[in-house]
Write a protein that holds these residues in place. Structure first.
Motif, PDB file in Angstrom:
ATOM      1  N   ALA A 122       0.841  -1.202   0.000  1.00 43.94           N
ATOM      2  CA  ALA A 122       0.000   0.000   0.000  1.00 43.94           C
ATOM      3  C   ALA A 122       0.871   1.245   0.000  1.00 43.94           C
ATOM      4  O   ALA A 122       2.025   1.221   0.438  1.00 43.94           O
ATOM      5  CB  ALA A 122      -0.914  -0.008   1.220  1.00 43.94           C
ATOM      6  N   ALA A 123       0.333   2.336  -0.494  1.00 48.74           N
ATOM      7  CA  ALA A 123       1.066   3.604  -0.528  1.00 48.74           C
ATOM      8  C   ALA A 123       1.333   4.088   0.897  1.00 48.74           C
ATOM      9  O   ALA A 123       0.521   3.881   1.803  1.00 48.74           O
ATOM     10  CB  ALA A 123       0.272   4.641  -1.308  1.00 48.74           C
ATOM     11  N   THR A 124       2.462   4.735   1.098  1.00 51.52           N
ATOM     12  CA  THR A 124       2.824   5.212   2.431  1.00 51.52           C
ATOM     13  C   THR A 124       2.485   6.684   2.641  1.00 51.52           C
ATOM     14  O   THR A 124       2.678   7.211   3.725  1.00 51.52           O
ATOM     15  CB  THR A 124       4.328   5.010   2.684  1.00 51.52           C
ATOM     16  OG1 THR A 124       5.071   5.639   1.631  1.00 51.52           O
ATOM     17  CG2 THR A 124       4.669   3.525   2.727  1.00 51.52           C
TER      18      THR A 124
ATOM     19  N   ARG B 135      -2.044   0.704   7.738  1.00 50.36           N
ATOM     20  CA  ARG B 135      -1.417   0.758   9.068  1.00 50.36           C
ATOM     21  C   ARG B 135      -2.320   0.125  10.125  1.00 50.36           C
ATOM     22  O   ARG B 135      -1.838  -0.517  11.065  1.00 50.36           O
ATOM     23  CB  ARG B 135      -1.090   2.204   9.436  1.00 50.36           C
ATOM     24  CG  ARG B 135       0.053   2.811   8.634  1.00 50.36           C
ATOM     25  CD  ARG B 135       0.487   4.139   9.230  1.00 50.36           C
ATOM     26  NE  ARG B 135      -0.578   5.135   9.140  1.00 50.36           N
ATOM     27  CZ  ARG B 135      -0.714   5.986   8.136  1.00 50.36           C
ATOM     28  NH1 ARG B 135       0.132   5.965   7.126  1.00 50.36           N
ATOM     29  NH2 ARG B 135      -1.694   6.880   8.139  1.00 50.36           N
ATOM     30  N   ALA B 136      -3.619   0.313   9.969  1.00 51.33           N
ATOM     31  CA  ALA B 136      -4.560  -0.278  10.926  1.00 51.33           C
ATOM     32  C   ALA B 136      -4.530  -1.798  10.839  1.00 51.33           C
ATOM     33  O   ALA B 136      -4.533  -2.495  11.861  1.00 51.33           O
ATOM     34  CB  ALA B 136      -5.966   0.240  10.655  1.00 51.33           C
ATOM     35  N   LEU B 137      -4.470  -2.338   9.635  1.00 48.28           N
ATOM     36  CA  LEU B 137      -4.412  -3.786   9.480  1.00 48.28           C
ATOM     37  C   LEU B 137      -3.127  -4.366  10.057  1.00 48.28           C
ATOM     38  O   LEU B 137      -3.119  -5.459  10.628  1.00 48.28           O
ATOM     39  CB  LEU B 137      -4.536  -4.167   8.002  1.00 48.28           C
ATOM     40  CG  LEU B 137      -5.954  -4.206   7.425  1.00 48.28           C
ATOM     41  CD1 LEU B 137      -5.912  -4.627   5.964  1.00 48.28           C
ATOM     42  CD2 LEU B 137      -6.853  -5.149   8.220  1.00 48.28           C
TER      43      LEU B 137
ATOM     44  N   ALA C   3      -3.585   4.221   0.197  1.00 48.50           N
ATOM     45  CA  ALA C   3      -2.965   3.997   1.505  1.00 48.50           C
ATOM     46  C   ALA C   3      -3.743   2.949   2.294  1.00 48.50           C
ATOM     47  O   ALA C   3      -3.402   2.647   3.432  1.00 48.50           O
ATOM     48  CB  ALA C   3      -2.895   5.301   2.291  1.00 48.50           C
ATOM     49  N   GLY C   4      -4.760   2.392   1.657  1.00 50.31           N
ATOM     50  CA  GLY C   4      -5.599   1.391   2.308  1.00 50.31           C
ATOM     51  C   GLY C   4      -5.510   0.039   1.621  1.00 50.31           C
ATOM     52  O   GLY C   4      -4.865  -0.117   0.581  1.00 50.31           O
ATOM     53  N   VAL C   5      -6.159  -0.931   2.228  1.00 54.91           N
ATOM     54  CA  VAL C   5      -6.252  -2.289   1.689  1.00 54.91           C
ATOM     55  C   VAL C   5      -7.720  -2.582   1.420  1.00 54.91           C
ATOM     56  O   VAL C   5      -8.562  -2.417   2.303  1.00 54.91           O
ATOM     57  CB  VAL C   5      -5.675  -3.324   2.671  1.00 54.91           C
ATOM     58  CG1 VAL C   5      -5.933  -4.750   2.172  1.00 54.91           C
ATOM     59  CG2 VAL C   5      -4.186  -3.091   2.880  1.00 54.91           C
ATOM     60  N   LEU C   6      -8.003  -2.991   0.198  1.00 56.92           N
ATOM     61  CA  LEU C   6      -9.366  -3.375  -0.154  1.00 56.92           C
ATOM     62  C   LEU C   6      -9.660  -4.748   0.447  1.00 56.92           C
ATOM     63  O   LEU C   6      -8.880  -5.692   0.279  1.00 56.92           O
ATOM     64  CB  LEU C   6      -9.528  -3.432  -1.671  1.00 56.92           C
ATOM     65  CG  LEU C   6     -10.883  -3.924  -2.188  1.00 56.92           C
ATOM     66  CD1 LEU C   6     -11.970  -2.892  -1.915  1.00 56.92           C
ATOM     67  CD2 LEU C   6     -10.824  -4.247  -3.681  1.00 56.92           C
ATOM     68  N   VAL C   7     -10.767  -4.865   1.154  1.00 56.90           N
ATOM     69  CA  VAL C   7     -11.200  -6.142   1.713  1.00 56.90           C
ATOM     70  C   VAL C   7     -12.553  -6.483   1.105  1.00 56.90           C
ATOM     71  O   VAL C   7     -13.520  -5.751   1.270  1.00 56.90           O
ATOM     72  CB  VAL C   7     -11.315  -6.083   3.254  1.00 56.90           C
ATOM     73  CG1 VAL C   7     -11.814  -7.412   3.799  1.00 56.90           C
ATOM     74  CG2 VAL C   7      -9.971  -5.727   3.872  1.00 56.90           C
ATOM     75  N   GLU C   8     -12.593  -7.582   0.375  1.00 54.47           N
ATOM     76  CA  GLU C   8     -13.823  -8.053  -0.254  1.00 54.47           C
ATOM     77  C   GLU C   8     -14.270  -9.348   0.407  1.00 54.47           C
ATOM     78  O   GLU C   8     -13.489 -10.296   0.531  1.00 54.47           O
ATOM     79  CB  GLU C   8     -13.627  -8.296  -1.757  1.00 54.47           C
ATOM     80  CG  GLU C   8     -13.493  -7.041  -2.581  1.00 54.47           C
ATOM     81  CD  GLU C   8     -13.462  -7.340  -4.078  1.00 54.47           C
ATOM     82  OE1 GLU C   8     -13.249  -8.522  -4.436  1.00 54.47           O
ATOM     83  OE2 GLU C   8     -13.653  -6.419  -4.877  1.00 54.47           O
ATOM     84  N   LEU C   9     -15.532  -9.398   0.827  1.00 53.49           N
ATOM     85  CA  LEU C   9     -16.131 -10.596   1.389  1.00 53.49           C
ATOM     86  C   LEU C   9     -17.274 -11.016   0.477  1.00 53.49           C
ATOM     87  O   LEU C   9     -18.179 -10.226   0.210  1.00 53.49           O
ATOM     88  CB  LEU C   9     -16.659 -10.322   2.796  1.00 53.49           C
ATOM     89  CG  LEU C   9     -15.626  -9.897   3.848  1.00 53.49           C
ATOM     90  CD1 LEU C   9     -16.316  -9.368   5.085  1.00 53.49           C
ATOM     91  CD2 LEU C   9     -14.717 -11.054   4.198  1.00 53.49           C
TER      92      LEU C   9
END
Length: 380
Positions: A147-149, A200-202, A157-163
């Motif tokens: 991810a971008a810093t 960063r949260a992940l 800067a985030g991560v895509l989460v697909e369910l």
């Protein structure tokens, strides 16, 4: 508030919640840990308004109450205590808490709990999905690093989460590389979902669930603004990023001209050596794939780097090369980053040309896919 709990449990809980304490804030209460008594247990919470962590521990509660105390001072003090019962007693007039353990005593001044932000709880909603903690930790490690810093484009800067159904997919991209990891859930989700979580949260979540073995619950607040995770007695909350993540499936090349199958450990070691020389030459690491002339001679790969000021190096590793001889150049750090998070075994590298994106996969499965844009250096 008057209660007693064990020093080791309190220390462990403070270690978890302190990850969410604001390091610098104009609101002093964000540097504190919220203590409250609920249903016969002691609840500790901290937040920096980006993430929040809550932990429940066993306690003998003589009098209900709530207060916030300075995180750094309290954490260091509790860590220094012997492994014995710790008593806490609040003076509601001065907002000071007296702590005692064995023959040690202290008084710490607090801030009223009314000043602490309200935090949602996963108990207030039905979990959307359950995930094996070890699987989730591995997924985060294989995706969050790409991810971008910077926050110039917040979604990157985030991560895509697909369910969806019984599958979970994580994807991240910084404009130069893309990382995608898929896995199976313990059971089908209650509803399909797509959210963007700060990388960063992940990474903090991954550290918090390190000692978990039972499946963890994932939920999203009704207004789609926050993610809630329950792992045993720990709850983790993160804000979500509002925006549209790029269609990563369109970025992954669907075909290749040359494919290399090589041992990951050998390739990583060679790439790290090349990166040492590439550091003073724009981090350019060259990869040349040469097919063999027969089944007994499947081929080999050259990994090299050169810099006018420092010198050059080259490694030759046996590998199976399918297709014509080809070469490509990658940023050395990007290459070693992805190889370091891949499982041991064989790695497949696929390419269509020196100026087109290269694809790295774990050989034998399609769970993990990583795309790196090449460094254009010509083909000579």
């Amino acid at each position: 508030m008057r209660l007693s709990c064990q020093q080791d449990e309190l220390q462990r809980a403070l270690g978890h919640v302190s990850r969410a304490v604001a390091k610098k804030s104009t609101l002093p209460v964000l540097g504190n840990v919220l203590f409250s008594t609920e249903q016969g247990k002691l609840r500790l919470s901290a937040t920096n308004l980006e993430i929040a962590v809550t932990v429940w521990i066993d306690a003998e509660i003589a009098e209900e109450g709530t207060i916030t105390l300075r995180s750094d001072l309290l954490t260091d003090f509790v860590a220094s205590l012997p492994n014995d019962a710790v008593t806490m007693e609040l003076d509601p007039k001065t907002f000071s808490v007296g702590l005692s353990c064995a023959r040690s005593k202290a008084h710490i001044k607090g801030i009223p709990a009314e000043d602490f932000p309200s935090l949602p709880s996963i108990e207030e909603m039905t979990p959307t999905a359950q995930v094996d903690p070890a699987t989730l930790r591995e997924m985060i490690s294989q995706v969050a690093f790409a991810a971008a810093t910077d926050d110039s484009r917040p979604v990157l800067a985030g991560v895509l989460v697909e369910l969806s159904g019984t599958s979970i997919t994580l994807a991240s991209a910084d404009g130069f590389r893309l990382s995608v990891r898929k896995a199976e859930l313990t059971e089908a989700v209650t509803e399909d979902l797509s959210v963007i979580i700060p990388a960063r949260a992940l990474q903090e979540l991954s550290r918090i669930i390190a000692d978990q073995t039972d499946p963890i619950d994932l939920s999203v607040t009704p207004n789609k603004s926050q993610l809630l995770v329950r792992a045993g007695r720990v709850e983790f909350l993160s804000r979500l990023i509002d925006g549209h993540f790029p269609d990563f499936r369109q970025i992954v090349p669907r075909q290749y001209g040359t494919r290399l199958l090589v041992d990951r450990d050998q390739f990583l070691a060679a790439a790290r050596r090349a990166k040492l020389f590439a550091q003073s030459s724009n981090d350019v690491v060259r990869i040349k794939m040469t097919p063999g002339e027969s089944e007994l001679d499947p081929g080999y790969v050259n990994i090299s780097a050169q810099a006018a000021e420092t010198g050059d190096n080259e490694d030759v590793i046996d590998g199976r090369v399918e297709g014509p001889e080809s070469q490509i150049a990658f940023n050395g750090r990007y290459l070693t980053d992805v190889l370091a998070v891949m499982r041991a075994g064989d790695v497949a590298i696929e390419m269509t040309g020196p100026n087109a994106a290269g694809v790295l996969r774990s050989a034998g499965n399609d769970e993990f896919t990583h795309v790196i844009m090449p460094m254009v250096i010509g083909t000579n």
